[in-house]
Design a protein around this motif. Structure first.
Motif, mmCIF file in Angstrom:
data_model
loop_
_atom_site.group_PDB
_atom_site.id
_atom_site.type_symbol
_atom_site.label_atom_id
_atom_site.label_comp_id
_atom_site.label_asym_id
_atom_site.label_seq_id
_atom_site.Cartn_x
_atom_site.Cartn_y
_atom_site.Cartn_z
ATOM 1 N N ARG A 58 0.822 -1.200 0.000
ATOM 2 C CA ARG A 58 0.000 0.000 0.000
ATOM 3 C C ARG A 58 0.865 1.263 0.000
ATOM 4 N NH1 ARG A 58 -3.775 -2.600 4.723
ATOM 5 N NH2 ARG A 58 -4.898 -4.078 3.386
ATOM 6 N N ARG A 59 1.922 1.271 0.817
ATOM 7 C CA ARG A 59 2.797 2.448 0.852
ATOM 8 C C ARG A 59 3.502 2.647 -0.483
ATOM 9 N NH1 ARG A 59 4.034 0.161 5.884
ATOM 10 N NH2 ARG A 59 6.092 -0.575 5.208
ATOM 11 N N ALA A 60 4.017 1.543 -1.043
ATOM 12 C CA ALA A 60 4.748 1.653 -2.306
ATOM 13 C C ALA A 60 3.835 2.081 -3.443
ATOM 14 C CB ALA A 60 5.419 0.318 -2.622
ATOM 15 N N ALA A 61 2.647 1.486 -3.529
ATOM 16 C CA ALA A 61 1.717 1.826 -4.609
ATOM 17 C C ALA A 61 1.289 3.286 -4.523
ATOM 18 C CB ALA A 61 0.500 0.905 -4.552
ATOM 19 N N ALA A 62 0.996 3.761 -3.322
ATOM 20 C CA ALA A 62 0.584 5.152 -3.161
ATOM 21 C C ALA A 62 1.710 6.098 -3.572
ATOM 22 C CB ALA A 62 0.176 5.401 -1.713
ATOM 23 N N LEU A 227 19.077 -2.182 -11.813
ATOM 24 C CA LEU A 227 18.026 -1.200 -11.549
ATOM 25 C C LEU A 227 18.527 -0.151 -10.559
ATOM 26 C CD1 LEU A 227 14.942 -3.571 -11.102
ATOM 27 C CD2 LEU A 227 15.956 -2.700 -13.218
ATOM 28 N N ASP A 228 17.831 0.978 -10.518
ATOM 29 C CA ASP A 228 18.161 2.041 -9.577
ATOM 30 C C ASP A 228 17.236 1.936 -8.367
ATOM 31 O OD1 ASP A 228 20.052 3.066 -11.374
ATOM 32 O OD2 ASP A 228 18.545 4.321 -12.376
ATOM 33 N N LEU A 229 17.796 1.503 -7.246
ATOM 34 C CA LEU A 229 16.988 1.336 -6.045
ATOM 35 C C LEU A 229 16.505 2.680 -5.521
ATOM 36 C CD1 LEU A 229 19.051 -1.434 -4.247
ATOM 37 C CD2 LEU A 229 16.613 -1.596 -4.781
ATOM 38 N N VAL A 230 15.256 2.713 -5.134
ATOM 39 C CA VAL A 230 14.678 3.881 -4.478
ATOM 40 C C VAL A 230 15.037 3.811 -2.993
ATOM 41 C CG1 VAL A 230 12.494 5.000 -3.843
ATOM 42 C CG2 VAL A 230 12.786 4.021 -6.144
ATOM 43 N N GLU A 231 15.403 4.939 -2.425
ATOM 44 C CA GLU A 231 15.686 4.963 -0.984
ATOM 45 C C GLU A 231 14.472 4.479 -0.200
ATOM 46 O OE1 GLU A 231 18.397 5.542 0.673
ATOM 47 O OE2 GLU A 231 19.629 6.010 -1.077
ATOM 48 N N PRO A 232 14.646 3.676 0.846
ATOM 49 C CA PRO A 232 15.897 3.342 1.537
ATOM 50 C C PRO A 232 16.576 2.072 1.047
ATOM 51 C CG PRO A 232 14.040 2.578 2.829
ATOM 52 C CD PRO A 232 13.460 3.237 1.616
ATOM 53 N N GLY A 233 16.302 1.611 -0.173
ATOM 54 C CA GLY A 233 16.942 0.421 -0.701
ATOM 55 C C GLY A 233 16.256 -0.854 -0.251
ATOM 56 N N VAL A 234 17.020 -1.931 -0.172
ATOM 57 C CA VAL A 234 16.482 -3.228 0.256
ATOM 58 C C VAL A 234 16.543 -3.280 1.777
ATOM 59 C CG1 VAL A 234 16.678 -5.737 0.130
ATOM 60 C CG2 VAL A 234 17.213 -4.334 -1.889
ATOM 61 N N THR A 236 13.816 -4.224 5.505
ATOM 62 C CA THR A 236 12.666 -5.049 5.870
ATOM 63 C C THR A 236 11.380 -4.297 5.530
ATOM 64 O OG1 THR A 236 12.513 -4.226 8.146
ATOM 65 C CG2 THR A 236 13.957 -6.141 7.744
ATOM 66 N N ALA A 237 10.312 -5.048 5.377
ATOM 67 C CA ALA A 237 9.039 -4.456 4.939
ATOM 68 C C ALA A 237 8.580 -3.337 5.866
ATOM 69 C CB ALA A 237 7.970 -5.542 4.849
ATOM 70 N N SER A 238 8.814 -3.496 7.163
ATOM 71 C CA SER A 238 8.375 -2.474 8.116
ATOM 72 C C SER A 238 9.295 -1.255 8.120
ATOM 73 C CB SER A 238 8.296 -3.067 9.520
ATOM 74 O OG SER A 238 9.542 -3.606 9.902
ATOM 75 N N GLU A 239 10.432 -1.333 7.430
ATOM 76 C CA GLU A 239 11.362 -0.200 7.372
ATOM 77 C C GLU A 239 11.213 0.606 6.088
ATOM 78 O OE1 GLU A 239 15.261 -1.742 9.842
ATOM 79 O OE2 GLU A 239 14.923 -2.580 7.843
ATOM 80 N N TRP A 240 10.457 0.087 5.100
ATOM 81 C CA TRP A 240 10.369 0.799 3.828
ATOM 82 C C TRP A 240 9.228 1.813 3.884
ATOM 83 C CZ3 TRP A 240 7.709 2.705 -0.145
ATOM 84 C CH2 TRP A 240 8.431 3.086 -1.288
ATOM 85 N N PHE A 241 9.596 3.075 3.671
ATOM 86 C CA PHE A 241 8.588 4.129 3.576
ATOM 87 C C PHE A 241 9.213 5.314 2.861
ATOM 88 C CE2 PHE A 241 10.940 5.111 7.385
ATOM 89 C CZ PHE A 241 11.031 6.488 7.399
ATOM 90 N N ILE A 253 10.686 -10.014 6.421
ATOM 91 C CA ILE A 253 10.409 -9.811 5.004
ATOM 92 C C ILE A 253 11.289 -8.687 4.471
ATOM 93 C CG2 ILE A 253 8.638 -9.215 3.300
ATOM 94 C CD1 ILE A 253 8.053 -11.837 4.688
ATOM 95 N N TYR A 254 11.980 -8.947 3.367
ATOM 96 C CA TYR A 254 12.705 -7.888 2.676
ATOM 97 C C TYR A 254 11.780 -7.218 1.666
ATOM 98 C CZ TYR A 254 17.118 -9.693 4.551
ATOM 99 O OH TYR A 254 18.134 -10.088 5.391
ATOM 100 N N ALA A 255 12.021 -5.929 1.415
ATOM 101 C CA ALA A 255 11.172 -5.199 0.484
ATOM 102 C C ALA A 255 11.973 -4.061 -0.144
ATOM 103 C CB ALA A 255 9.947 -4.645 1.206
#
Length: 261
Positions: A58-62, A227-234, A236-241, A253-255
């Motif tokens: 949901r965070r990534a799609a938004a 590919l060019d990773l978007v911050e914060p990179g790879v 855990t799922a709860s750390e990506w925003f 989970i990695y994300a």
């Protein structure tokens, strides 16, 4: 506009299916005793992982919709659980187009009722397997404009493709079909964060006839080669925003999100 015609399909209730186990972990009702039997034997953290996957999606799609991405190819859709991807992106871009793909007939049986687009946009669905990427791309070309950027999501999918089924080749074939400026959104169960828990989950799924290929962070990073990773990179799922951080919690989970240059 909503397209696609699921029609009657035979649902195999004699074997567990990843989409239905996932539905059970999320507290859904569209699963069978054989799926529940697998879910009940998993550690309680498995429910957290399922929820974290959805929240990351949901965070990534938004965020992608906020960047102006208005075309999405969601592979391994899972049984619809609101809010679905098209609902998230069409809140930002009402004209967005979304193609959903899954290989479980029960997902497509729900698609016609639950994956309903806003009038300005499009949702479409196809029953297909990620191990046959050419079929997915061929269908998606009938809905999406492959001359413009597309966001492709593989949420909690590729750990169901063991190494002997060429997971990296599959993802590369899909990415090669996408135009420059497109994005890959991927989450993947880890084998190296909670090692004992990962072994237990893999063993319980195997008893239900489902093979898993959990991977280390380095192995997950390989999916993003070139590919060019978007911050914060790879992470855990709860750390990506990208805007408001979620509540801190542990995740196995990695994300990541990455852009095709």
């Amino acid at each position: 506009m909503t397209t696609g015609t699921p029609g009657p399909r035979k649902i195999d209730t004699s074997k567990a299916h990843p989409a239905r186990v996932y539905d059970w972990l999320l507290g859904g009702k569209d699963n069978y005793p054989v799926d529940e039997a697998v879910g009940e034997k998993l550690p309680p953290e498995a429910r957290d992982a399922a929820r974290q996957n959805r929240e990351f999606m949901r965070r990534a799609a938004a965020w992608l919709a906020e960047q102006g991405i208005d075309q999405f190819l969601d592979i391994g859709t899972g049984i619809p659980t609101e809010p679905n991807l098209h609902q998230i992106v069409q809140r930002v871009l009402p004209t967005a187009k979304v193609v959903y793909t899954d290989n479980d007939p029960i997902v497509l049986a729900h698609a016609e009722a639950l994956l309903v687009s806003r009038p300005e946009g499009v949702t479409d669905y196809i029953e297909a397997d990620v191990r046959r990427p050419e079929e997915i791309i061929e269908h998606a070309r009938g809905v999406l404009d492959f001359e413009r950027p597309i966001a492709m999501s593989l949420i909690a999918l590729m750990h169901f493709v063991p190494d002997d089924q060429d997971p990296y080749g599959i993802v590369r074939n899909l990415l090669d079909a996408l135009p420059s400026g497109s994005y890959l959104v991927l989450s993947h169960a880890s084998s190296d964060i909670f090692e004992e828990q990962s072994r237990r989950v893999t063993a319980e799924y195997a008893k239900g006839g489902i093979r898993l290929g959990f991977r280390t962070r380095a192995e997950v990073v390989r999916f993003f080669d070139g590919l060019d990773l978007v911050e914060p990179g790879v992470v855990t799922a709860s750390e990506w925003f990208r805007s408001t951080p979620p509540a801190p919690e542990e995740s196995g989970i990695y994300a990541a999100v990455a852009r095709i240059p």
